[in-house]
Write an enzyme that holds these catalytic residues in place. Structure first.
Site, PDB file in Angstrom:
ATOM      1  N   GLY A  93      13.277   2.372  -0.777  1.00  0.00           N
ATOM      2  CA  GLY A  93      14.228   1.771   0.160  1.00  0.00           C
ATOM      3  C   GLY A  93      13.561   1.354   1.452  1.00  0.00           C
ATOM      4  O   GLY A  93      14.147   1.441   2.528  1.00  0.00           O
ATOM      5  N   SER A 152      13.855   8.100  -1.440  1.00  0.00           N
ATOM      6  CA  SER A 152      13.783   9.472  -0.968  1.00  0.00           C
ATOM      7  C   SER A 152      13.718   9.487   0.555  1.00  0.00           C
ATOM      8  O   SER A 152      12.677   9.169   1.141  1.00  0.00           O
ATOM      9  CB  SER A 152      12.522  10.126  -1.549  1.00  0.00           C
ATOM     10  OG  SER A 152      12.160  11.231  -0.767  1.00  0.00           O
ATOM     11  N   VAL A 191       6.491   0.229   9.880  1.00  0.00           N
ATOM     12  CA  VAL A 191       5.823  -0.753  10.743  1.00  0.00           C
ATOM     13  C   VAL A 191       5.957  -2.116  10.062  1.00  0.00           C
ATOM     14  O   VAL A 191       6.412  -2.199   8.932  1.00  0.00           O
ATOM     15  CB  VAL A 191       4.323  -0.454  10.979  1.00  0.00           C
ATOM     16  CG1 VAL A 191       4.139   0.621  12.002  1.00  0.00           C
ATOM     17  CG2 VAL A 191       3.609  -0.149   9.690  1.00  0.00           C
ATOM     18  N   LYS A 215       9.303 -16.090  17.140  1.00  0.00           N
ATOM     19  CA  LYS A 215       7.837 -16.115  17.143  1.00  0.00           C
ATOM     20  C   LYS A 215       7.377 -17.557  16.907  1.00  0.00           C
ATOM     21  O   LYS A 215       7.584 -18.105  15.830  1.00  0.00           O
ATOM     22  CB  LYS A 215       7.330 -15.186  16.030  1.00  0.00           C
ATOM     23  CG  LYS A 215       5.840 -15.264  15.753  1.00  0.00           C
ATOM     24  CD  LYS A 215       5.453 -14.285  14.640  1.00  0.00           C
ATOM     25  CE  LYS A 215       4.010 -14.444  14.205  1.00  0.00           C
ATOM     26  NZ  LYS A 215       3.649 -13.569  13.086  1.00  0.00           N
ATOM     27  N   VAL A 242      11.860  10.894  -6.967  1.00  0.00           N
ATOM     28  CA  VAL A 242      11.494  10.798  -8.383  1.00  0.00           C
ATOM     29  C   VAL A 242      10.327  11.742  -8.651  1.00  0.00           C
ATOM     30  O   VAL A 242       9.282  11.669  -7.985  1.00  0.00           O
ATOM     31  CB  VAL A 242      11.124   9.342  -8.750  1.00  0.00           C
ATOM     32  CG1 VAL A 242      10.488   9.283 -10.128  1.00  0.00           C
ATOM     33  CG2 VAL A 242      12.356   8.466  -8.690  1.00  0.00           C
ATOM     34  N   LEU A 286       4.162  -2.981  -0.538  1.00  0.00           N
ATOM     35  CA  LEU A 286       2.863  -2.311  -0.428  1.00  0.00           C
ATOM     36  C   LEU A 286       2.400  -1.771  -1.779  1.00  0.00           C
ATOM     37  O   LEU A 286       1.203  -1.582  -1.996  1.00  0.00           O
ATOM     38  CB  LEU A 286       2.948  -1.174   0.600  1.00  0.00           C
ATOM     39  CG  LEU A 286       3.301  -1.631   2.030  1.00  0.00           C
ATOM     40  CD1 LEU A 286       3.532  -0.437   2.944  1.00  0.00           C
ATOM     41  CD2 LEU A 286       2.219  -2.544   2.605  1.00  0.00           C
ATOM     42  N   THR A 332       1.747 -11.353   6.942  1.00  0.00           N
ATOM     43  CA  THR A 332       2.141 -12.043   5.708  1.00  0.00           C
ATOM     44  C   THR A 332       2.818 -11.149   4.676  1.00  0.00           C
ATOM     45  O   THR A 332       3.213 -11.628   3.616  1.00  0.00           O
ATOM     46  CB  THR A 332       0.884 -12.645   5.040  1.00  0.00           C
ATOM     47  OG1 THR A 332      -0.132 -11.638   5.042  1.00  0.00           O
ATOM     48  CG2 THR A 332       0.410 -13.880   5.746  1.00  0.00           C
ATOM     49  N   TYR A 350      -0.906 -22.084   0.791  1.00  0.00           N
ATOM     50  CA  TYR A 350      -1.162 -20.807   1.486  1.00  0.00           C
ATOM     51  C   TYR A 350      -1.348 -21.079   2.988  1.00  0.00           C
ATOM     52  O   TYR A 350      -0.652 -20.522   3.814  1.00  0.00           O
ATOM     53  CB  TYR A 350      -2.393 -20.110   0.912  1.00  0.00           C
ATOM     54  CG  TYR A 350      -2.388 -20.081  -0.601  1.00  0.00           C
ATOM     55  CD1 TYR A 350      -1.241 -19.696  -1.301  1.00  0.00           C
ATOM     56  CD2 TYR A 350      -3.510 -20.468  -1.338  1.00  0.00           C
ATOM     57  CE1 TYR A 350      -1.225 -19.692  -2.686  1.00  0.00           C
ATOM     58  CE2 TYR A 350      -3.493 -20.459  -2.725  1.00  0.00           C
ATOM     59  CZ  TYR A 350      -2.347 -20.075  -3.389  1.00  0.00           C
ATOM     60  OH  TYR A 350      -2.322 -20.088  -4.762  1.00  0.00           O
ATOM     61  N   TYR A 351      -2.320 -21.920   3.316  1.00  0.00           N
ATOM     62  CA  TYR A 351      -2.527 -22.341   4.713  1.00  0.00           C
ATOM     63  C   TYR A 351      -2.867 -23.821   4.731  1.00  0.00           C
ATOM     64  O   TYR A 351      -3.694 -24.267   3.943  1.00  0.00           O
ATOM     65  CB  TYR A 351      -3.637 -21.510   5.389  1.00  0.00           C
ATOM     66  CG  TYR A 351      -3.137 -20.127   5.730  1.00  0.00           C
ATOM     67  CD1 TYR A 351      -2.407 -19.907   6.886  1.00  0.00           C
ATOM     68  CD2 TYR A 351      -3.315 -19.085   4.842  1.00  0.00           C
ATOM     69  CE1 TYR A 351      -1.875 -18.667   7.164  1.00  0.00           C
ATOM     70  CE2 TYR A 351      -2.786 -17.828   5.113  1.00  0.00           C
ATOM     71  CZ  TYR A 351      -2.071 -17.637   6.280  1.00  0.00           C
ATOM     72  OH  TYR A 351      -1.531 -16.415   6.549  1.00  0.00           O
TER      73      TYR A 351
HETATM   74  C1  LIG Z   1      -0.355  -1.222  10.378  1.00  0.00           C
HETATM   75  C2  LIG Z   1       0.560  -2.105   9.612  1.00  0.00           C
HETATM   76  C3  LIG Z   1       1.100  -3.245  10.203  1.00  0.00           C
HETATM   77  C4  LIG Z   1       1.936  -4.095   9.485  1.00  0.00           C
HETATM   78  N1  LIG Z   1       2.402  -5.223  10.068  1.00  0.00           N
HETATM   79  C5  LIG Z   1       3.155  -6.086   9.340  1.00  0.00           C
HETATM   80  C6  LIG Z   1       3.661  -7.291   9.915  1.00  0.00           C
HETATM   81  O1  LIG Z   1       3.473  -7.581  11.086  1.00  0.00           O
HETATM   82  N2  LIG Z   1       4.396  -8.094   9.129  1.00  0.00           N
HETATM   83  C7  LIG Z   1       4.668  -7.811   7.824  1.00  0.00           C
HETATM   84  O2  LIG Z   1       5.325  -8.620   7.141  1.00  0.00           O
HETATM   85  N3  LIG Z   1       4.246  -6.668   7.288  1.00  0.00           N
HETATM   86  C8  LIG Z   1       3.496  -5.808   7.996  1.00  0.00           C
HETATM   87  N4  LIG Z   1       3.072  -4.644   7.435  1.00  0.00           N
HETATM   88  C9  LIG Z   1       3.508  -4.329   6.075  1.00  0.00           C
HETATM   89  C10 LIG Z   1       4.919  -3.779   6.095  1.00  0.00           C
HETATM   90  O3  LIG Z   1       4.957  -2.569   6.823  1.00  0.00           O
HETATM   91  C11 LIG Z   1       5.394  -3.531   4.687  1.00  0.00           C
HETATM   92  O4  LIG Z   1       5.104  -4.622   3.870  1.00  0.00           O
HETATM   93  C12 LIG Z   1       6.881  -3.344   4.661  1.00  0.00           C
HETATM   94  O5  LIG Z   1       7.280  -2.356   5.575  1.00  0.00           O
HETATM   95  C13 LIG Z   1       7.370  -2.965   3.289  1.00  0.00           C
HETATM   96  O6  LIG Z   1       6.940  -1.685   2.939  1.00  0.00           O
HETATM   97  P1  LIG Z   1       7.409  -1.127   1.542  1.00  0.00           P
HETATM   98  O7  LIG Z   1       8.879  -1.288   1.443  1.00  0.00           O
HETATM   99  O8  LIG Z   1       6.578  -1.755   0.495  1.00  0.00           O
HETATM  100  O9  LIG Z   1       7.003   0.417   1.591  1.00  0.00           O
HETATM  101  P2  LIG Z   1       7.632   1.651   2.418  1.00  0.00           P
HETATM  102  O10 LIG Z   1       8.271   1.231   3.682  1.00  0.00           O
HETATM  103  O11 LIG Z   1       6.540   2.668   2.497  1.00  0.00           O
HETATM  104  O12 LIG Z   1       8.784   2.206   1.474  1.00  0.00           O
HETATM  105  C14 LIG Z   1       8.510   3.004   0.349  1.00  0.00           C
HETATM  106  C15 LIG Z   1       9.805   3.543  -0.198  1.00  0.00           C
HETATM  107  O13 LIG Z   1       9.560   4.208  -1.419  1.00  0.00           O
HETATM  108  C16 LIG Z   1      10.215   5.454  -1.417  1.00  0.00           C
HETATM  109  N5  LIG Z   1       9.506   6.359  -2.324  1.00  0.00           N
HETATM  110  C17 LIG Z   1       8.168   6.539  -2.465  1.00  0.00           C
HETATM  111  N6  LIG Z   1       7.917   7.461  -3.406  1.00  0.00           N
HETATM  112  C18 LIG Z   1       9.117   7.847  -3.897  1.00  0.00           C
HETATM  113  C19 LIG Z   1       9.521   8.785  -4.879  1.00  0.00           C
HETATM  114  N7  LIG Z   1       8.653   9.521  -5.583  1.00  0.00           N
HETATM  115  N8  LIG Z   1      10.851   8.940  -5.101  1.00  0.00           N
HETATM  116  C20 LIG Z   1      11.779   8.215  -4.417  1.00  0.00           C
HETATM  117  N9  LIG Z   1      11.437   7.317  -3.469  1.00  0.00           N
HETATM  118  C21 LIG Z   1      10.131   7.149  -3.212  1.00  0.00           C
HETATM  119  C22 LIG Z   1      10.195   5.900   0.028  1.00  0.00           C
HETATM  120  O14 LIG Z   1      11.182   6.834   0.287  1.00  0.00           O
HETATM  121  C23 LIG Z   1      10.485   4.562   0.719  1.00  0.00           C
HETATM  122  O15 LIG Z   1      11.885   4.324   0.724  1.00  0.00           O
HETATM  123  C24 LIG Z   1       2.260  -3.774   8.148  1.00  0.00           C
HETATM  124  C25 LIG Z   1       1.746  -2.623   7.565  1.00  0.00           C
HETATM  125  C26 LIG Z   1       0.902  -1.795   8.273  1.00  0.00           C
HETATM  126  C27 LIG Z   1       0.347  -0.568   7.607  1.00  0.00           C
END
Ligand SMILES: Cc1cc2nc3c(=O)[nH]c(=O)nc-3n(C[C@H](O)[C@H](O)[C@H](O)COP(=O)(O)OP(=O)(O)OC[C@H]3O[C@@H](n4cnc5c(N)ncnc54)[C@H](O)[C@@H]3O)c2cc1C
Length: 506
Positions: free
Chosen positions: A16, A43, A51, A82, A189, A338, A349, A446-447
Site C-alpha cells: 500500500g 502491512s 519519500v 514543478k 504476508v 520499487l 522518474t 525517454y528523453y
Molecule cells: C531517497 C529516495 C528518493 C526518492 N525520490 C523520488 C522522487 O522524487 N520521485 C519519485 O517518483 N520517486 C522517488 N522515489 C521513489 C519512491 O519513493 C517510490 O517509487 C514510491 O514511494 C513507491 O514506493 P513503493 O510503493 O514501491 O514501495 P513502499 O512505499 O516501500 O511500499 C511497500 C508496501 O509493501 C508493503 N509490504 C511489504 N512487505 C509486505 C508483506 N510481507 N506483507 C504485507 N505488506 C507488505 C508495505 O507495508 C508497504 O505498504 C525515491 C526513493 C528514494 C529511496
C-alpha cells in the site's frame, strides 16, 4: 470482454505504498466495470518508504485519467507545481555553475531552433550563448517562482510536474480507490503458495488468513517479496554505472522569501542533494554513494548545507537498491514500483515508471491475456524504458566536469556505459547532430533531444577557447529571444498566490 479479464477475475495488489495504490486506481478504473475484483493488502507495521516528492509531467495525465482534479488532490497533498529541475554546482567550468532542465512544451517550438543552433555552433567553437536558461519559458517561470498556469488569453499549455508529500498522495489514492470499490486488507504476508505450474496461488497472512487470487501485483517496495523472493526473478544492479546507494533526508521550514516552482539538484562531495518546495515545508535529501562517504559524514555535510548543524531536526537514513528486475511480469505476477527496480531519484522518474508499467500492462493484458508473446514484448519495453532513463541519469555523472573529490573523479573515470549512451556522447564530442542521433536511436520517448542538449551543454562540455561567431552563425538575435521569453512570462501568476487563490489548471 478483454482476453485476460472476466467477471469475478481476482486481482490482489500486495503493498500500500504509492506504487500499490497507483496500480489499484488505474486497474480499478478499467477493470472494476468489467466485473473484476481488486484487493490491496498491506502491512501497516512494515509501513511505506514515504519519500518521493517530485514527479515528471506524466503524473498530470495519471490524475486526469482518473478524473481527479488538481483542486482536489493538490491541497490534500501539500502539492506544488514543478517547472523543471535546476542543477547547481555540477560543473566547475566558469559560466556553467548552474543550468535549468525544463520539461518540453509546445511553446518551445519558438525558441528551441535557436537553442539547438547556438549549441551546435558553440561545439564548433563559436562564442554564442547556448545554456538552456535563456531559451525556455519554463526556466523563466522557475527563476521568478511563477506557477505554470497561463492567463486565459495566453494560448499555450505549459508542461509541468508536481512536488508533493508522498504519504499524503498514498492516503489520497487509497481513499479514491476504496471509493471506487477496491477492497483493503491489513496484514503481513508470511507465506506465498505456488500452484503446480509455479504461478502464485495465494498469500497467507501471519494470522493464518489466506487470500487467493488469479493475478498478483507485487508492490512490496525494495523487499519484492513475490517477484524476486518467491518467483526468483533475478535483479540486475546498475551499481556499475550509478554509484549512489543511500540517502539522508530532513525537512526544513518553507522558504519565507517565496515558494519555489522547481526542484533544485545541488552537487555535494559524494552525490547530490534535492531541495523541493512544498506548501508547508521544504523537502531535502542528500543522495550519496556509501563507498565514498559514511552515513555520519553525509548527514554532517547535509546539515551544514542546510544550516542545521546545531538543530535537532531528525534525519532519516535510507538505503537504495538501484537497478531493475529481469522480468517485470512473470507468470501471474506483475511487479510495480520499487519491487521492479529503482533508478536513483535525480530525475524523479519512479512514479512515471510505475504509471508506464501499469498502463502498459493493462493494454497488453487486455489484448493478449497470459500469452507468452505479449508478456515477453511487454517486459522488453519496460526494460528498455528503465535503461533509457538510466542512460540519461548516467550521462549527468559522465558530463558533469567536476573532479574535486574522489567520488566525482571516479564517476568521470567510469567507462561503464551502454552502447546507446556511448553513441550519444560520441555524437556530441564529434560535433554531430543530437536531434538526428536521438531519432536514429528512437529514444525521444525517454528523453527528447532538447533534454540531451540541455544536459550536455549545461555542464559546459564545449571547447575552452572560443572564437567570435561567423556572420552566418549569428542567425538568431538573442535580444528577440530574451524579449519573447520575458513577455511570455508576464502571463503567469506568482506560485504561492496561485495556490492560495485556488487557481489550478482545472
Ligand atoms: C531517497 C529516495 C528518493 C526518492 N525520490 C523520488 C522522487 O522524487 N520521485 C519519485 O517518483 N520517486 C522517488 N522515489 C521513489 C519512491 O519513493 C517510490 O517509487 C514510491 O514511494 C513507491 O514506493 P513503493 O510503493 O514501491 O514501495 P513502499 O512505499 O516501500 O511500499 C511497500 C508496501 O509493501 C508493503 N509490504 C511489504 N512487505 C509486505 C508483506 N510481507 N506483507 C504485507 N505488506 C507488505 C508495505 O507495508 C508497504 O505498504 C525515491 C526513493 C528514494 C529511496
Amino acid at each position: 470482454m478483454a482476453p485476460g479479464i472476466r467477471p469475478g477475475f481476482r486481482i490482489v495488489v500486495l503493498g500500500g505504498g504509492t506504487a500499490g495504490w497507483m496500480a489499484a486506481c488505474l486497474m480499478a478504473k478499467r477493470w472494476l466495470p468489467m466485473g473484476a475484483e481488486i484487493t490491496v493488502v498491506e502491512s501497516p507495521e512494515i509501513g511505506i518508504i514515504g519519500v518521493g516528492e517530485g514527479s515528471t509531467p506524466q503524473l498530470r495525465a495519471f490524475f486526469e485519467d482518473l478524473g481527479i482534479a488538481e483542486r482536489d488532490w493538490m491541497p490534500a497533498c501539500n502539492a506544488t507545481y514543478k517547472n523543471g529541475i535546476s542543477f547547481h554546482g555540477w560543473s566547475r567550468v566558469p559560466g556553467y555553475q548552474s543550468y535549468f532542465h525544463p520539461f518540453p512544451s509546445p511553446i518551445d517550438a519558438h525558441t528551441a531552433p535557436a537553442f539547438h543552433f547556438n549549441s551546435f555552433c558553440r561545439r564548433r567553437g563559436a562564442d554564442l550563448p547556448a545554456t538552456s536558461d535563456r531559451f525556455f519559458l519554463s526556466a523563466k517561470l522557475a527563476e521568478r517562482r511563477l506557477a505554470p498556469l497561463p492567463a486565459r488569453n495566453f494560448p499555450f499549455d505549459i508542461a509541468y510536474g508536481y512536488h508533493f508529500d508522498a504519504y499524503l498522495v498514498g492516503a489520497f489514492l487509497r481513499r479514491h480507490a476504496e471509493g471506487r470499490g477496491v477492497r483493503h486488507v491489513e496484514g503481513r504476508v508470511a507465506t506465498i503458495t505456488l500452484d503446480d505450474a509455479g504461478a502464485v496461488g495465494a498469500l497467507v497472512l501471519d494470522d493464518g488468513r489466506r487470500i487467493d487470487a488469479d493475478f498478483f501485483v507485487d508492490s512490496t517496495g525494495f523487499r519484492s517479496v513475490v517477484l524476486q523472493e518467491r518467483l526468483s526473478v533475478p535483479f540486475r544492479s546498475f551499481k556499475d554505472n550509478l554509484f549512489n546507494d543511500s540517502a539522508v533526508v530532513m525537512p526544513t521550514p518553507p522558504d519565507p522569501t517565496g515558494l519555489g516552482s522547481a526542484t533544485r539538484a545541488i552537487a555535494m562531495n559524494a552525490g547530490w542533494r534535492w531541495e523541493i518546495p512544498l506548501t508547508n515545508r521544504s523537502g531535502n535529501g542528500y543522495v550519496y554513494a556509501s563507498d565514498f562517504i559514511s552515513a555520519d559524514e553525509a548527514e554532517r555535510e547535509h546539515r551544514a548545507a542546510l544550516g542545521l548543524l546545531d538543530a535537532d531536526t531528525p534525519a532519516r537514513h535510507l538505503k537504495m537498491k538501484v537497478g531493475r528486475v529481469e522480468r517485470h511480469w512473470e507468470k501471474n505476477c506483475l511487479a510495480v514500483g520499487l519491487s521492479q527496480g529503482f533508478i536513483e531519484p535525480l530525475e524523479a522518474t519512479a512514479l512515471h515508471l510505475v504509471q508506464a508499467t501499469v498502463e502498459g500492462f493493462i493494454d497488453v493484458f487486455e489484448k493478449t491475456g497470459f500469452e507468452e508473446a505479449g508478456r515477453r514484448a511487454f517486459n522488453e519495453r519496460i526494460n528498455a524504458r528503465f535503461e533509457g532513463v538510466r542512460d540519461y541519469i548516467v550521462c549527468h555523472y559522465q558530463a558533469s566536469l567536476r573532479d574535486d573529490t574522489e567520488y566525482w573523479r571516479a564517476n568521470a573515470a567510469n567507462q561503464t556505459r551502454s552502447a546507446s549512451l556511448e553513441a550519444m556522447l560520441a555524437a556530441w564530442r564529434c560535433g554531430g547532430d543530437i536531434r538526428e542521433e536521438v531519432r536514429r536511436q528512437d529514444i525521444a520517448k525517454y528523453y527528447t533531444d532538447m533534454s540531451w542538449v540541455c544536459l550536455l551543454g549545461g555542464y559546459g562540455n564545449y571547447p575552452r577557447s572560443l572564437r567570435p561567431p561567423a556572420p552566418e552563425e549569428r542567425r538568431f538575435d538573442m535580444a528577440v529571444i530574451d524579449d519573447f521569453v520575458e513577455r511570455c512570462a508576464l502571463n503567469f501568476p506568482d506560485h504561492r498566490a496561485a495556490l492560495s487563490a485556488g487557481e489550478r489548471a482545472d
